[in-house]
Design an enzyme around this catalytic site. Structure first.
Site, short mmCIF file in Angstrom:
data_model
loop_
_atom_site.label_atom_id
_atom_site.label_comp_id
_atom_site.label_asym_id
_atom_site.label_seq_id
_atom_site.Cartn_x
_atom_site.Cartn_y
_atom_site.Cartn_z
N HIS A 48 -0.89 6.66 -8.94
CA HIS A 48 -1.65 7.59 -8.10
C HIS A 48 -1.06 7.67 -6.69
CE1 HIS A 48 -3.87 3.72 -7.32
NE2 HIS A 48 -3.87 4.15 -6.08
N HIS B 57 -1.11 6.00 0.69
CA HIS B 57 -0.23 5.08 -0.05
C HIS B 57 0.18 5.71 -1.37
CE1 HIS B 57 -4.26 4.09 -1.71
NE2 HIS B 57 -3.61 3.77 -2.82
N GLU C 190 1.50 0.40 -3.09
CA GLU C 190 0.60 -0.42 -3.93
C GLU C 190 1.27 -0.61 -5.28
OE1 GLU C 190 -3.18 1.51 -4.64
OE2 GLU C 190 -3.91 -0.10 -5.92
C1 LIG Z 1 -7.39 -1.51 -4.00
C2 LIG Z 1 -8.34 -0.39 -4.24
C3 LIG Z 1 -7.66 0.97 -4.34
C4 LIG Z 1 -6.80 1.04 -5.60
O1 LIG Z 1 -5.93 1.92 -5.69
O2 LIG Z 1 -7.10 0.25 -6.50
C5 LIG Z 1 -6.84 1.29 -3.10
O3 LIG Z 1 -5.73 1.73 -3.11
S1 LIG Z 1 -7.65 0.92 -1.64
C6 LIG Z 1 -6.51 1.41 -0.35
C7 LIG Z 1 -6.98 0.82 0.95
N1 LIG Z 1 -6.61 -0.58 1.04
C8 LIG Z 1 -5.47 -0.94 1.68
O4 LIG Z 1 -4.76 -0.12 2.22
C9 LIG Z 1 -5.17 -2.42 1.70
C10 LIG Z 1 -3.78 -2.69 2.26
N2 LIG Z 1 -3.68 -2.15 3.61
C11 LIG Z 1 -3.67 -2.98 4.71
O5 LIG Z 1 -3.73 -4.19 4.62
C12 LIG Z 1 -3.57 -2.29 6.08
O6 LIG Z 1 -3.96 -0.95 5.96
C13 LIG Z 1 -2.13 -2.32 6.68
C14 LIG Z 1 -1.70 -3.76 6.89
C15 LIG Z 1 -1.14 -1.60 5.79
C16 LIG Z 1 -2.18 -1.59 8.01
O7 LIG Z 1 -3.07 -2.28 8.84
P1 LIG Z 1 -3.91 -1.48 9.94
O8 LIG Z 1 -4.57 -0.31 9.30
O9 LIG Z 1 -4.77 -2.45 10.65
O10 LIG Z 1 -2.88 -0.84 10.94
P2 LIG Z 1 -1.78 -1.58 11.79
O11 LIG Z 1 -1.83 -1.02 13.15
O12 LIG Z 1 -1.85 -3.07 11.60
O13 LIG Z 1 -0.45 -1.05 11.06
C17 LIG Z 1 0.74 -1.77 11.19
C18 LIG Z 1 1.85 -0.74 11.08
O14 LIG Z 1 1.78 -0.12 9.78
C19 LIG Z 1 1.61 1.29 9.94
N3 LIG Z 1 0.69 1.73 8.90
C20 LIG Z 1 -0.63 1.45 8.80
N4 LIG Z 1 -1.15 2.05 7.70
C21 LIG Z 1 -0.13 2.71 7.12
C22 LIG Z 1 -0.01 3.54 5.96
N5 LIG Z 1 -1.08 3.78 5.18
N6 LIG Z 1 1.19 4.08 5.66
C23 LIG Z 1 2.27 3.81 6.45
N7 LIG Z 1 2.25 3.06 7.57
C24 LIG Z 1 1.05 2.52 7.89
C25 LIG Z 1 1.03 1.50 11.30
O15 LIG Z 1 1.37 2.77 11.78
C26 LIG Z 1 1.70 0.40 12.08
O16 LIG Z 1 3.00 0.80 12.39
P3 LIG Z 1 3.50 0.70 13.92
O17 LIG Z 1 4.90 1.23 13.89
O18 LIG Z 1 3.38 -0.77 14.27
O19 LIG Z 1 2.53 1.56 14.68
CO CO Z 2 -4.69 2.94 -4.51
#
Ligand SMILES: CC[C@H](C(=O)O)C(=O)SCCNC(=O)CCNC(=O)[C@H](O)C(C)(C)COP(=O)(O)OP(=O)(O)OC[C@H]1O[C@@H](n2cnc3c(N)ncnc32)[C@H](O)[C@@H]1OP(=O)(O)O
Ligand code: CO
Length: 139
Positions: free
Chosen positions: A8, A81, A130
């Protein structure tokens, strides 16, 4: 690790209800599943079928939802993602880490009921990836 099918594309939205008409009315999606809460992952989820994959609409659930910050930066929502299937999530995690990629946390049960992990965007060319253990499919 063998990279499996694209399961997805995750799309974060402030409102699943407001996003559904985009996929149903503008894009002509014919199968939109019932939305459901996934409190352990801090999201409400709604799958939209495409012929060869799904869109996973995700809306924040609770104060600690991992997509809150993303939506602060992207108030309209956006592509969040991509999720690929792998044969064995534990082997995939070990391999990612052995190759130096940062895996976020331990495998946990995702929206399709199989264990998932997330690999940090920094190690994935800016894409939150993911990995999901492939569901057992009848052949
Ligand atoms: C699991 C259930 C379901 C499934 O399919 O089964 C899902 O998919 S649920 C989806 C939601 N859950 C998650 O996303 C869990 C994993 N994600 C995380 O742990 C955080 O979102 C993380 C660590 C990726 C980002 O943390 P946060 O949102 O606090 O932002 P930060 O400022 O710490 O980000 C650090 C850095 O990463 C860039 N960033 C953040 N989110 C994304 C993204 N979605 N895609 C690309 N880049 C991302 C952010 O811009 C920061 O970059 P920087 O250059 O430092 O500004
Ligand atoms: Co997902």
């Amino acid at each position: 690790m063998t990279l499996g099918r694209l399961n997805h594309v995750g799309v974060a939205t402030p409102s699943i209800e407001k996003s559904i008409p985009i996929y149903r009315d503008l894009l002509g999606a014919t199968k939109i599943h019932e939305a459901f809460d996934l409190p352990a992952q801090g999201v409400r989820v709604c799958f939209v079928d495409t012929p060869n994959s799904q869109i996973e609409l995700i809306e924040p659930l609770g104060e600690t939802s991992p997509i809150l910050k993303f939506l602060e930066k992207n108030p309209l929502g956006g592509q969040h993602h991509v999720c690929f299937e792998v044969p064995d999530i534990h082997a995939a995690k070990a391999e990612m880490e052995a190759k130096g990629a940062k895996v976020l946390g331990e495998p946990r049960i995702g929206a399709h009921g199989t264990p998932v992990i997330f690999v940090h965007p920094k190690d994935m060319g800016g894409v939150l990836v993911e990995l999901m253990e492939a569901p057992k499919r009848e052949h």
